[in-house]
Design a protein around this motif. Structure first.
Motif, PDB file in Angstrom:
ATOM      1  N   ALA A 105       2.173 135.570  40.091  1.00 16.29           N
ATOM      2  CA  ALA A 105       0.823 135.448  40.635  1.00 16.29           C
ATOM      3  C   ALA A 105       0.645 134.199  41.482  1.00 16.29           C
TER       4      ALA A 105
ATOM      5  N   PHE B 211      -8.842 137.724  39.008  1.00 12.98           N
ATOM      6  CA  PHE B 211      -7.560 137.504  38.343  1.00 12.98           C
ATOM      7  C   PHE B 211      -7.351 136.003  38.141  1.00 12.98           C
TER       8      PHE B 211
ATOM      9  N   PHE C  23      -4.362 138.298  43.913  1.00  8.61           N
ATOM     10  CA  PHE C  23      -4.446 137.470  42.709  1.00  8.61           C
ATOM     11  C   PHE C  23      -5.623 136.493  42.742  1.00  8.61           C
TER      12      PHE C  23
ATOM     13  N   GLY D  69       1.195 138.973  37.043  1.00  8.81           N
ATOM     14  CA  GLY D  69       0.148 139.976  36.932  1.00  8.81           C
ATOM     15  C   GLY D  69       0.735 141.348  37.189  1.00  8.81           C
TER      16      GLY D  69
ATOM     17  N   PRO E  65      -3.310 139.321  33.543  1.00 13.78           N
ATOM     18  CA  PRO E  65      -2.541 138.078  33.693  1.00 13.78           C
ATOM     19  C   PRO E  65      -1.808 137.735  32.407  1.00 13.78           C
TER      20      PRO E  65
ATOM     21  N   ALA F 171      -7.172 134.007  34.685  1.00 13.45           N
ATOM     22  CA  ALA F 171      -5.857 133.423  34.392  1.00 13.45           C
ATOM     23  C   ALA F 171      -5.974 131.923  34.152  1.00 13.45           C
TER      24      ALA F 171
END
Lengths: 406, 597
Positions: free
Chosen positions: B287, B468, B464, B328, B340, B472
């Motif tokens: 990611a 995300f 990402f 991911g 994630p 994350a």
């Protein structure tokens, strides 16, 4: 050897038709062969239905894992007929693997299918089969495709090997929808249309191959005219041209699997549904307004409109409404090699007929992994044409000769 | 050629109140001890097995064993032999001493402690005719179940027939086996029941290779994981982390293919063509271009629920050197990233039991390493709890004192190539211990965590960014999902993703010392296979006992340096210290109610 088939969602519209089909196929409590057990949340309705069909019932919800495990004890195959599948398929699919039984459903939602197929690997490792979308969506097109590819395979009559052009599936309009189907349709308006085309894929660093990949087209972009006429009516039959729009159907995904399993690679796979002028306008407008569907009051308004619909089609509507499925396959040079028209009973009745057959065959054959309904039932062209199997009753195949077929 | 010494015993019946014998098959009264050794070298393996007929042994099953050949230990495991890394000594009188971590009467694990002693083992060939001895080891390969790795173990039978030559039956000798009173690993019936020597043989041996897996047999029933390895929920306390953020973006090159290569094991599904599977429409991708190298000390690692003979109070420690990447799951068709998780492509530890569990059950390709400090101008190995090995009782050395980490070649010795040199001794930084306590509920809204693990700005790829990245970054401190693939090596069993959830306690504290920290990463590769006869402790497949770092570690060295060595200097803010406690649970793939599902 007899098997126990548990029907979850038995009190819903599709569930009741499946239960009736089970009774027709002699799957009542005292049957010496396969038995059907009814299941769902509502014990009172299940009791009533069980009495009507002479079947046992089990009432359990899907919120608690222990309840699901207990509900599936001693079951060989579970049929999931409980929509919306977004809420039930993963739970019942995982519960089936946990309990050690095969899983079959009549889901028609692409995103559910894609989420559930992750479980196929786990099921295979446990010697269990998962057959998703074994109702009219996507069993009808998959049965057709299975038989058609047998015709094209080296052992078949046409002798094609591997490469194909487009594979198109088209369905006639469904006139009478149950509320559950209407809800599914409403949800699908917010999605793009899934199609498959050959594209370069990097499977591992440096390893590039051309493979069928999922692709998304805007709703309403792909439209095509299909000829729905029945050649069985003779040479005088008029062309029956109808416009169809590409639609987000699971049939596209099952077709990709079936083609891959049979060793074919098609340049494109698309699924269409007949849409009249009003339908096309509605489809386009619905798509434009789709972002609004995320707003709670719009959703609520839509739900109210759906609630105005009849809960389910009437018996007359069910009897009279027929469904037509077309399958067109081109060779790599865009010459049609398969042009088949299959007329089936209405989708709900056909679903009931097929899903029971899929469930019973799954229990008997024990072929583990992620399977398509056509693969499980494995019918040939002559079986489709003649309705030789009980689950194919009232079906009629018109294997129209394609102009370029060898 | 390697030599073997095999002794078989009949074991006295158990007392009425005695539990099962850990190294005997159920109801079997027959025990075998085989010692394999390199005549010219220091490598040994000791196999404790159950045997069908002690006078004419044909079928054995090794239920526990030890070896001091670190590389071979993993290979033995991947062949179904449950061997544990141990220091093994053999004196001129033929006495074998095995030193391996174990739980005795106290709660903390004992390290470098004498566990097993065998005397009376003679390997000299007696006069007389050779005797044919054909034995087969019936073993079991194991891996976590794909759907429920937390609950079930999948297994496959495997059989190995060592090629023995120059075999002589030895005269009855006064073989004596002494064991420490260990609760775990249990060596019963050794030390609990009298043994009677039934036969002894000596000769030369080679364990042949099986590159095509022809030795593998049927897939066996799944077994409950908790019954074999204990429940898969762990509690880590007094965890200290010294972390280094490596921002690949600063190198000005495209590391995309290298990152794909680093996480290649996660995408094993793309290489399979099994007909019973759906078409896979997703792949795991790194990611961010920021990866972490972390040095950890786990003060205590314990089970979260008792698993006799282990109780809740029992704990062990370890050092760990780990590379972490944030990955991911990206759908091929929509390019949407989700789920994630932290993937570890390379990990080194100094606790052999942690290695066994991590490697066999959680998909971590753990390698044994020595974590060394410098003292009086020389390197000294630390024990897993931070104390100096072989020295007088002393308090644990600070984690930052570790200056060299070496792959273990021979367990218990400092032999082995260096894989990492660190220069960030606490004495060099005024604010080494300036820890801030972090409110995890608020931490991610401010910049108080800048410099730790991943930041929002690390996410360059469109798929990402946003949700995300937000989840994350948040999860990387308050808890995070881990993902690995098991089995690590080919075992003829299906591979599976193993996901776990780390949940960090509220006691998280962070320090960002001011100053530059320096790392030198060294690649460690096995030399080309030597044509010489293989060692016995290292099975024939190894070719050489020189250990290698995981491929990903060597790739990292190539990415950041010249392929053999990479020197990195990290300014303030690019490295950090964390102190915390946390829990780890392995996810149940069939549980739709858990956060990881």
């Amino acid at each position: 050897m007899s098997h126990t088939v548990l029907l979850y969602g038995a009190t819903g519209f599709s569930g009741r038709l499946i239960a009736a089909e089970g009774q027709r196929q002699d799957m009542a409590r005292d049957s010496p062969g396969d038995r059907m057990v009814l299941a769902g949340r509502d014990g009172h309705q299940l009791e009533e239905l069980g009495l009507r069909h002479g079947m046992e019932y089990r009432a359990f919800g899907l919120d608690d894992r222990g309840d699901v495990h207990r509900g599936l004890r001693d079951v060989d195959v579970v049929i999931n007929a409980a929509g919306p599948f977004d809420l039930t398929a993963e739970r019942l699919g995982k519960g089936a693997i946990d309990a050690g039984c095969h899983y079959v459903d009549i889901n028609g939602e692409v995103d559910v299918y894609k989420r559930l197929d992750d479980l196929g690997r786990s099921a295979a490792q446990r010697g269990l089969a998962m057959v998703c979308s074994a109702g009219h969506t996507a069993a009808a097109s998959d049965l057709l495709l299975e038989a058609a590819l047998d015709e094209l395979s080296p052992g078949g009559t046409a002798g094609y090997e591997g490469a194909l052009g487009a594979v198109r599936i088209a369905m006639s309009r469904v006139l009478s929808l149950s509320r559950g189907s209407a809800e599914t349709l409403w949800r699908s308006l917010r999605e793009q249309v899934t199609v498959v085309h050959l594209a370069e894929t990097e499977r591992a660093p440096g390893k590039i191959a051309r493979e069928p990949r999922l692709w998304h087209e805007p709703v309403g972009k792909l439209e095509r005219t299909f000829d729905f006429r029945d050649h069985g009516l003779g040479p005088a039959a008029k062309r029956d041209l109808r416009i169809a729009s590409a639609t987000n159907l699971v049939d596209t995904l099952t077709a990709r699997l079936t083609l891959a399993r049979k060793g074919f690679a098609a340049k494109r796979i698309e699924s269409y549904v007949e849409t009249g002028t009003a339908g096309r306008i509605g489809y386009q407008v619905g798509t434009l307004l789709a972002p609004l569907a995320a707003i709670p009051w719009v959703r609520s308004l839509a739900r109210q409109q759906i609630d105005f619909l009849a809960l389910e089609p009437s018996p007359e509507e069910l009897r009279e409404e027929r469904q037509i499925v077309l399958l067109e396959i081109e060779d790599p040079f865009r010459t049609p090699v398969i042009d088949w028209r299959w007329e089936t009973p209405n989708p709900y009745q056909f679903t009931a007929q097929v899903v029971v057959a899929v469930a019973r065959t799954t229990a008997r054959r024990r072929t583990p992994g992620w399977r398509t309904p056509g693969e499980v039932l494995g019918v040939r062209k002559d079986q489709l044409a003649g309705g030789l199997e009980d689950f194919l009753r009232d079906c009629h195949l018109d294997a129209r000769t394609a102009p370029g077929a060898p | 050629m390697p030599r073997f010494w095999l002794a078989t015993f009949t074991v006295a019946p158990p007392a009425a109140d005695e539990g099962p014998a850990a190294i005997l098959a159920p109801a079997s009264p027959n025990l075998a001890i085989e010692v394999l050794g390199d005549p010219g070298g220091p490598e040994y393996a000791v196999l404790l097995s159950t045997v069908d007929d002690p006078r004419h042994p044909r079928a054995l099953t090794c239920l526990l064993g030890f070896t001091n050949a670190a590389k071979a230990c993993n290979i033995w495991h991947d062949r179904g032999f449950p061997l544990v890394d141990a220091r093994i000594e053999r004196d001129k009188a033929g006495t074998i001493r095995v030193f391996s971590p174990y739980f005795g009467g106290e709660a903390p694990m004992r390290y470098d402690s004498l566990l097993l002693t065998m005397t009376g083992m003679a390997v000299e060939s007696p006069p007389g005719a050779e005797e044919a001895l054909e034995t087969r080891y019936d073993q079991v390969l194991a891996a976590p179940d794909a759907a429920q790795p937390d609950l079930l173990i999948t297994r496959r039978a495997t059989a190995w027939t060592p090629q023995r030559s120059g075999t002589y039956r030895l005269k009855a000798a006064d073989v004596q086996v002494d064991v420490a009173p260990s609760r775990y690993p249990s060596l019963a019936p050794l030390g609990t029941r009298p043994l009677t020597l039934a036969g002894a043989w000596s000769g030369q041996v080679v364990l042949p290779e099986d590159p095509k897996g022809a030795n593998r047999g049927a897939v066996l029933d799944r077994v409950n994981r908790a019954a074999v390895f204990g429940p898969p929920a762990f509690r880590f306390e007094n965890v200290e982390v010294l972390g280094f953020r490596i921002d690949l973006g600063a190198y000005g090159r495209d590391f995309g293919p290298d990152l794909d290569d680093l996480i290649r094991p996660l995408n094993f599904h793309l290489e399979s063509t099994a007909g019973a599977e759906a078409v896979w429409d997703f792949r795991y991708r790194a990611a961010t271009g920021t990866l972490l190298i972390e040095l950890l000390r786990y003060g205590s690692m314990r089970l979260k629920s008792p698993s006799p003979p282990m109780g809740l109070a029992d704990y062990q420690s370890q050092h760990e050197l780990v590379v972490r990447l944030l990955v991911g799951r990206v759908d091929d068709d929509t390019a949407q990233a989700h789920a994630p998780a932290v993937y570890v492509p390379a990990i080194f530890v100094d606790n052999p039991w942690s290695k066994v569990v991590g490697r066999d059950l959680q998909g971590f390709d753990k390698r044994m390493a020595n974590f060394c400090v410098r003292q009086d101008g020389r390197e000294i190995r630390l024990l897993p709890d931070g104390r100096v090995a072989g020295g007088a009782e002393s308090p644990p050395r600070p984690l930052g004192d570790i200056s060299v980490i070496r792959l273990v070649e021979e367990t218990g010795s400092l032999k082995g190539p260096a894989i990492l040199e660190l220069d960030c001794s606490p004495a060099s930084y005024e604010d080494w211990d300036a820890f801030d306590r972090i409110d995890l509920g608020l931490a991610l809204r401010g910049f108080s965590l800048v410099g730790t693990r991943w930041r929002q700005g690390d996410f360059d790829a469109a798929e990402f960014r946003r949700s995300f990245a937000r989840s994350a970054v948040a999860d990387s401190l308050r808890g995070f999902r881990s993902i690995q693939v098991s089995p690590v090596a080919e075992r003829g069993l299906d591979r599976a993703w193993i996901t776990g959830t780390f949940t960090v306690d509220e006691d998280l504290r962070i320090a960002r010392p001011s100053g530059v920290a320096s790392l030198i990463i060294h690649a460690a590769r096995s030399p080309e296979r030597a044509p010489a006869a293989p060692s016995s402790a290292a099975p024939a497949a190894t070719g050489t006992a020189i250990p290698a770092a995981p491929r990903a570690w060597n790739l990292l060295c190539k990415m950041l340096g010249d392929g053999d060595r990479a020197q990195i200097s990290l300014p303030t803010g690019s490295w950090y210290r964390l102190v915390c406690s946390m829990d780890l649970t392995i996810d149940d793939g069939l549980d739709w109610t858990s956060p990881g599902s």
